[in-house]
Motif scaffolding. Structure first.
Motif, mmCIF file in Angstrom:
data_model
loop_
_atom_site.group_PDB
_atom_site.id
_atom_site.type_symbol
_atom_site.label_atom_id
_atom_site.label_comp_id
_atom_site.label_asym_id
_atom_site.label_seq_id
_atom_site.Cartn_x
_atom_site.Cartn_y
_atom_site.Cartn_z
ATOM 1 N N GLU A 183 39.597 34.669 41.675
ATOM 2 C CA GLU A 183 38.589 34.871 42.719
ATOM 3 C C GLU A 183 39.140 34.475 44.085
ATOM 4 O O GLU A 183 39.036 35.224 45.063
ATOM 5 C CB GLU A 183 37.351 34.032 42.377
ATOM 6 C CG GLU A 183 36.161 34.324 43.264
ATOM 7 C CD GLU A 183 34.947 33.490 42.863
ATOM 8 O OE1 GLU A 183 34.008 33.448 43.652
ATOM 9 O OE2 GLU A 183 34.951 32.882 41.763
ATOM 10 N N ARG A 187 40.377 37.245 47.062
ATOM 11 C CA ARG A 187 39.709 37.094 48.366
ATOM 12 C C ARG A 187 40.745 36.917 49.480
ATOM 13 O O ARG A 187 40.624 37.493 50.564
ATOM 14 C CB ARG A 187 38.782 35.867 48.345
ATOM 15 C CG ARG A 187 37.432 36.097 47.694
ATOM 16 C CD ARG A 187 36.703 34.798 47.425
ATOM 17 N NE ARG A 187 36.381 34.027 48.611
ATOM 18 C CZ ARG A 187 35.137 33.739 48.999
ATOM 19 N NH1 ARG A 187 34.095 34.169 48.316
ATOM 20 N NH2 ARG A 187 34.924 33.007 50.075
ATOM 21 N N ILE A 269 32.201 40.394 46.779
ATOM 22 C CA ILE A 269 31.748 39.014 46.584
ATOM 23 C C ILE A 269 30.250 38.893 46.847
ATOM 24 O O ILE A 269 29.711 37.783 46.907
ATOM 25 C CB ILE A 269 32.534 38.021 47.469
ATOM 26 C CG1 ILE A 269 32.369 38.351 48.957
ATOM 27 C CG2 ILE A 269 34.003 38.000 47.085
ATOM 28 C CD1 ILE A 269 33.006 37.326 49.885
ATOM 29 N N LEU A 282 33.509 40.218 41.632
ATOM 30 C CA LEU A 282 34.786 39.507 41.597
ATOM 31 C C LEU A 282 34.750 38.362 40.575
ATOM 32 O O LEU A 282 35.746 38.097 39.893
ATOM 33 C CB LEU A 282 35.150 38.971 42.989
ATOM 34 C CG LEU A 282 36.512 38.284 43.128
ATOM 35 C CD1 LEU A 282 37.646 39.145 42.602
ATOM 36 C CD2 LEU A 282 36.774 37.885 44.581
ATOM 37 N N GLN A 283 33.604 37.709 40.434
ATOM 38 C CA GLN A 283 33.498 36.644 39.442
ATOM 39 C C GLN A 283 33.532 37.204 38.019
ATOM 40 O O GLN A 283 34.091 36.584 37.109
ATOM 41 C CB GLN A 283 32.217 35.842 39.676
ATOM 42 C CG GLN A 283 32.264 35.004 40.945
ATOM 43 C CD GLN A 283 31.010 34.181 41.158
ATOM 44 O OE1 GLN A 283 30.041 34.292 40.414
ATOM 45 N NE2 GLN A 283 31.027 33.358 42.196
ATOM 46 N N LYS A 286 37.133 37.981 37.282
ATOM 47 C CA LYS A 286 37.833 36.735 36.948
ATOM 48 C C LYS A 286 37.698 36.415 35.457
ATOM 49 O O LYS A 286 38.644 35.946 34.813
ATOM 50 C CB LYS A 286 37.273 35.592 37.795
ATOM 51 C CG LYS A 286 37.796 34.214 37.427
ATOM 52 C CD LYS A 286 37.056 33.132 38.189
ATOM 53 C CE LYS A 286 37.416 31.751 37.674
ATOM 54 N NZ LYS A 286 36.654 30.689 38.342
#
Length: 397
Positions: A183, A187, A269, A282-283, A286
């Motif tokens: 993450e 970013r 995000i 994005l999480q 991950k």
């Protein structure tokens, strides 16, 4: 008593714990805390020192942190949790009289924005409390700033041009994986580039500027201009700098995956609705990518990170390159983690060591380049990250 509390049990936290345990003359009492205590227990088992304590804590909660700090009473907290949690941990330190060290500047969860202003704003409160806060004590940021301070102290009257260069020439044999928290990593890379020139910040499109740079023992690698937080503090603390840039290498396969991730919206995000549940793409990504902690066993090759500096000494122009190469396999043999975790975790331990020895101890909030670099540079050679120098040489020839 050298009581240290490590918050975070990921790859970097694992390395910090190993290195702290290797220096019992400095760190007499150790605790590792994270959201998942079993991860902390696994680190203790790997180290083989049953005297290391573990605890569960939610680093987003000032109250939970305060309770933990009051029960263990550490002299210093090494924060290797997420950058989102820097401010809650700093607040808890102020409430309990504990000193602070981290490896990455605070960034808010809802916007990928790298800036020291939030943490610099704590300077007066740490001064009034008589506490030390050491910011950005990994490799980059961290050793990159210490290299710069060492160059300024010993080899230059004025530093004019600074290029921080970061190459990972390793191969983890995965189709796509990030070397630290996916993450945070994604970013960072997908933001606009930015560099400092003649008193101004110049913004570029993400990964717009790139060129081959030559790395010792590795050779030429395509290197991309990124924004990295230490540039902000270095141009402030070394005002003679005319231009400061940060470069990092990426392979074409990695960049292709990254483009696809962005194009299909998986780098977002902000929240999206999935079957009535709010998720952040994005999480979610991950959760399905390889865990950086699990890359070490099959990782081959090495990293090479350093500072290329030019300026003047005694009225003459000169160049200076100071760097470290770190073997992924050697890092794994020692700590069970790959080289990227190792190069961040070792400097975090050394920074805490500098504080414990009273060498880096002054009330307020400081970036690493504001302290004496010499004892830190000496420990880099002793703790597994030896450095090398090239004077007035051109690696591109």
């Amino acid at each position: 008593m050298g009581k240290v509390l490590i918050i975070g049990a990921g790859g970097v936290g694992t390395v910090v714990a190993h290195k702290v345990a290797q220096n019992p003359d400095v760190f007499t009492d150790i605790m590792i805390a994270s959201r998942t205590q079993s991860k902390c227990d696994a680190i203790v088992n790997a180290i083989g020192n049953p005297n290391i304590k573990t605890a569960q804590v939610d680093a987003d909660s000032v109250d939970e942190l305060v309770k933990l700090f009051e029960s263990f009473k550490p002299e210093i907290v090494i924060n290797v949790a997420l950058p989102y949690q820097d401010l809650t941990i700093m607040e808890a330190c102020l409430k309990t009289g504990v000193n602070y060290l981290d490896t990455a500047n605070y960034e808010p969860k809802d916007v990928a924005h790298f800036e020291y202003s939030w943490q610099w704003a704590y300077k007066k409160r740490f001064e009034e409390a008589g506490l030390t806060a050491i910011l950005g004590c990994g490799f980059d940021p961290g050793v990159s700033g210490i290299y710069t301070a060492y160059a300024a102290k010993h080899h230059f009257d004025e530093i004019e041009y600074l290029d921080i260069v970061d190459c990972n020439a390793g191969n983890h044999h995965k189709a796509f994986a990030t070397n630290f928290n996916p993450e945070i990593n994604i970013r960072e890379i997908t933001q606009n580039g930015r560099y400092y020139e003649n008193g101004n910040w110049v913004t570029t499109r993400p990964l717009e500027i790139h060129k081959d740079l030559t790395y010792p023992n590795i050779g030429p690698r395509d290197s991309y201009l990124l924004y990295h937080e230490e540039l902000e503090s270095l141009v402030k603390n070394f005002p003679t700098i005319k231009r400061a840039r940060f470069w990092m290498t990426f392979g074409q396969e990695y960049l292709t995956h990254l483009r696809v991730i962005q194009n299909i919206g998986m780098a977002r995000i902000d929240e999206v609705d999935y079957n009535g549940t709010k998720i952040i793409p994005l999480q979610f990504l991950k959760a399905v990518l390889p865990n950086p902690q699990d890359l070490g066993e099959n990782y081959e090759g090495e990293t090479s990170i350093g500072c290329r500096i030019s300026g003047s000494k005694d009225g003459k122009q000169r160049t200076y390159y100071v760097y470290n190469n770190c073997s992924h396999q050697e890092a794994y043999k020692e700590t069970g983690m790959q080289g990227v975790s190792y190069t961040t975790g070792v400097p975090a331990m050394i920074g805490a060591m500098m504080f414990m020895k009273g060498l880096w101890k002054k009330a307020g909030v400081w970036n690493v380049e504001e302290f004496d670099p010499d004892p830190f540079m000496e420990q880099l050679n002793k703790q597994g990250l030896p450095w090398h120098e090239v004077f007035d040489g051109n690696l591109e020839l």
